[in-house]
Write an enzyme that holds these catalytic residues in place. Sequence first.
Site, mmCIF file in Angstrom:
data_model
loop_
_atom_site.group_PDB
_atom_site.id
_atom_site.type_symbol
_atom_site.label_atom_id
_atom_site.label_comp_id
_atom_site.label_asym_id
_atom_site.label_seq_id
_atom_site.Cartn_x
_atom_site.Cartn_y
_atom_site.Cartn_z
ATOM 1 N N TYR A 1 -59.576 32.709 2.729
ATOM 2 C CA TYR A 1 -59.610 32.702 4.198
ATOM 3 C C TYR A 1 -60.464 33.854 4.724
ATOM 4 C CZ TYR A 1 -56.049 29.072 4.763
ATOM 5 O OH TYR A 1 -55.380 27.881 4.761
ATOM 6 N N ASP B 1 -46.233 32.220 8.299
ATOM 7 C CA ASP B 1 -47.549 31.690 7.935
ATOM 8 C C ASP B 1 -48.159 32.625 6.905
ATOM 9 O OD1 ASP B 1 -50.692 31.392 8.349
ATOM 10 O OD2 ASP B 1 -49.743 29.576 9.109
ATOM 11 N N ARG C 1 -43.762 20.657 11.749
ATOM 12 C CA ARG C 1 -44.428 19.656 12.580
ATOM 13 C C ARG C 1 -43.762 18.290 12.613
ATOM 14 N NH1 ARG C 1 -50.137 20.271 9.754
ATOM 15 N NH2 ARG C 1 -48.742 20.158 7.962
ATOM 16 N N ARG D 1 -42.820 22.967 4.040
ATOM 17 C CA ARG D 1 -43.052 22.608 5.444
ATOM 18 C C ARG D 1 -41.918 21.763 6.014
ATOM 19 N NH1 ARG D 1 -49.527 21.520 5.393
ATOM 20 N NH2 ARG D 1 -50.162 23.678 5.556
ATOM 21 N N ARG E 1 -42.348 24.719 20.035
ATOM 22 C CA ARG E 1 -43.732 25.129 19.916
ATOM 23 C C ARG E 1 -44.533 24.835 21.179
ATOM 24 N NH1 ARG E 1 -47.171 25.678 15.969
ATOM 25 N NH2 ARG E 1 -48.518 26.092 17.754
#
Length: 349
Positions: A154, A79, A34, A30, A43
């Site tokens: 998921y 992702d 973020r 990552r 974003r």
Amino acid sequence: MSTRRELSHAPYLAAVAGRKPTRVPVWFMRQAGRSLPEYRALRAQHNMLAACFDPELVCEITLQPVRRHDVDAAILFSDIVVPLLGAGVDLDIVPNVGPVIASPVRAATDVGALGPLELRRVQPVSDAVTLLVAALGDVPLIGFAGAPFTLASYLIEGGPSRHHARTKAMMSADPNSWHALMEKLTDITVGFLRVQLDAGVDAIQIFDSWAGALSLADYRQYVQPHSARIFSALAEHGVPMTHFGVGTAELLGAMSEAGATVIGVDWRTALVDAAARVRPGTALQGNLDPVVVLAGWPVVERAARAVVDDGRRAVDAGATGHVFNLGHGVLPDTDPGVLTDLVSLVHSL
């Protein structure tokens, strides 16, 4: 098929192959995302899933931490649910929640309805890799995918889950449907990674993020054979293949037996202990606790030095090499300046 770049001198590729790197290689899970203000600015204008299918945007976001931090590898911005979209699954990534599946997989009929990966749907990922290979120079590019167990979780839960109760229930109560689902997800994962390899990625990483929820016996019976098929199918490409999960201390040996050449280790397990659990000839990646990076520079420096020392002990104990990383992804509140200083420190060691 792309002709792969000759980057054997790159510190990351040297370390995982058992050669002596010119410096301790470091990259962060990552690292693109973020924690970076330049990423947040982009974003603000783009939906997450739309960004994953925009080659120019993928290229720019992947390059951001390389430019800022001088890390020794880039990892493709994507992702783990992207290949599910490529197989026609109706899903969305909901802010502050994560992937949400419109119609969860709960029965044999649901498994039967899951289609194969359609290459045309993931062509933008291939295009992004082509752009990145041209832009990265001597920096290796890591492609990635989610492992079948994590994707299955998921699909069955319908979204993120703390206990994976429905997943484990299907596994135990309906093993035929479970293995049929895992076979399909393995095919999808192999296909998605081949798209990246054919476009020129220099290494791959499989994220089995939720495998730590399983006992060793269940992992061996219900998960390992499917992960092993991925590594077996892709070994012919001759690139480093990393296997990573969180909370997997008891599973490291079994994960290693699945065929990866590099095992990612989270912060709960010392690297020297991990070296004793994995197959001979395996490199290790890790494993600074991501929270430590929030604790101020004196703490970061002390902990980073300890990880580098532990990595050297692991190599002395038989690990092929050591790549410095966090034990999980960069946290959103991380100061990018601290990460830059951390990379510089590790390189100096």
